[in-house]
Design a protein around this motif. Structure first.
Motif, PDB file in Angstrom:
ATOM      1  N   HIS A 221      70.653  44.407  28.670  1.00  0.00           N
ATOM      2  CA  HIS A 221      69.880  44.838  29.834  1.00  0.00           C
ATOM      3  C   HIS A 221      69.199  43.685  30.547  1.00  0.00           C
ATOM      4  N   GLY A 222      69.385  42.482  30.079  1.00  0.00           N
ATOM      5  CA  GLY A 222      68.808  41.322  30.752  1.00  0.00           C
ATOM      6  C   GLY A 222      67.380  41.060  30.333  1.00  0.00           C
ATOM      7  N   ILE A 223      67.044  39.797  30.291  1.00  0.00           N
ATOM      8  CA  ILE A 223      65.687  39.394  29.936  1.00  0.00           C
ATOM      9  C   ILE A 223      64.886  39.261  31.221  1.00  0.00           C
ATOM     10  N   PRO A 224      63.784  39.979  31.337  1.00  0.00           N
ATOM     11  CA  PRO A 224      62.978  39.880  32.556  1.00  0.00           C
ATOM     12  C   PRO A 224      62.436  38.464  32.739  1.00  0.00           C
ATOM     13  N   ALA A 225      62.573  37.927  33.925  1.00  0.00           N
ATOM     14  CA  ALA A 225      62.140  36.555  34.195  1.00  0.00           C
ATOM     15  C   ALA A 225      60.707  36.485  34.710  1.00  0.00           C
ATOM     16  N   ALA A 226      60.200  37.560  35.205  1.00  0.00           N
ATOM     17  CA  ALA A 226      58.857  37.573  35.778  1.00  0.00           C
ATOM     18  C   ALA A 226      58.108  38.776  35.230  1.00  0.00           C
ATOM     19  N   THR A 227      56.840  38.827  35.535  1.00  0.00           N
ATOM     20  CA  THR A 227      56.055  39.981  35.119  1.00  0.00           C
ATOM     21  C   THR A 227      56.481  41.168  35.974  1.00  0.00           C
ATOM     22  N   ASP A 228      57.214  42.041  35.382  1.00  0.00           N
ATOM     23  CA  ASP A 228      57.658  43.251  36.059  1.00  0.00           C
ATOM     24  C   ASP A 228      57.566  44.401  35.057  1.00  0.00           C
ATOM     25  N   PRO A 229      57.839  45.615  35.465  1.00  0.00           N
ATOM     26  CA  PRO A 229      57.711  46.748  34.548  1.00  0.00           C
ATOM     27  C   PRO A 229      58.568  46.621  33.290  1.00  0.00           C
ATOM     28  N   ALA A 230      59.732  45.962  33.382  1.00  0.00           N
ATOM     29  CA  ALA A 230      60.587  45.821  32.206  1.00  0.00           C
ATOM     30  C   ALA A 230      59.932  44.915  31.157  1.00  0.00           C
ATOM     31  N   LEU A 231      59.329  43.841  31.609  1.00  0.00           N
ATOM     32  CA  LEU A 231      58.635  42.947  30.678  1.00  0.00           C
ATOM     33  C   LEU A 231      57.446  43.662  30.051  1.00  0.00           C
ATOM     34  N   VAL A 232      56.725  44.414  30.834  1.00  0.00           N
ATOM     35  CA  VAL A 232      55.594  45.185  30.323  1.00  0.00           C
ATOM     36  C   VAL A 232      56.085  46.198  29.287  1.00  0.00           C
ATOM     37  N   ALA A 233      57.221  46.846  29.556  1.00  0.00           N
ATOM     38  CA  ALA A 233      57.773  47.822  28.615  1.00  0.00           C
ATOM     39  C   ALA A 233      58.149  47.144  27.297  1.00  0.00           C
ATOM     40  N   GLY A 234      58.772  45.970  27.361  1.00  0.00           N
ATOM     41  CA  GLY A 234      59.125  45.241  26.151  1.00  0.00           C
ATOM     42  C   GLY A 234      57.901  44.836  25.357  1.00  0.00           C
TER      43      GLY A 234
END
Length: 101
Positions: free
Chosen positions: A65-78
C-alpha cells in the motif's frame, strides 16, 4: 481500505518487537502458541519466528500500500496501529508477568 491496511501494518510491526527482542535475548515470552494462549511462555525460537512473521506481514502491508512520505491520514493510521498494539501489549504482558512471579 488503505487506512485500515496502514493501521494493521503498524499493529503487526509493533507486535514483532517484543517477540524478536525476547527471542534474540534467549528469553521465553508469551505467544498465541503457548498454553494458556497468550499468557504461558513460548521458547525463544518460537518468539523469533512469530516476531519475523509479524514483521513480514507488517512489511508486506507497507510495501503493498506504499509508505506515506508526509504526515497524512495513512501515516497517522499506521502510527495509531503501532500505539494501540503497544498499549495493549504493555497492559497484557504486564499482567502475564505477574502470573510468572
Amino acid at each position: 481500505m488503505y487506512y485500515i491496511a496502514m493501521f494493521f501494518s503498524g499493529l503487526f510491526i509493533c507486535n514483532s518487537l517484543p517477540h524478536l527482542a525476547s527471542g534474540l535475548r534467549g528469553e521465553a515470552f508469551p505467544t498465541p502458541f503457548a498454553t494458556p494462549r497468550g499468557i504461558g511462555r513460548s521458547s525463544p525460537l518460537v518468539n523469533v519466528l512469530w516476531g519475523c512473521a509479524n514483521l513480514l506481514v507488517g512489511g508486506f502491508l507497507l510495501a503493498r500500500h506504499g509508505i506515506p512520505a508526509a504526515t497524512d491520514p495513512a501515516l497517522v493510521a499506521g502510527c495509531l496501529g503501532f500505539v494501540v498494539m503497544g498499549v495493549f501489549s504493555a497492559i497484557h504482558f504486564g499482567k502475564a508477568r505477574k502470573t510468572w512471579e
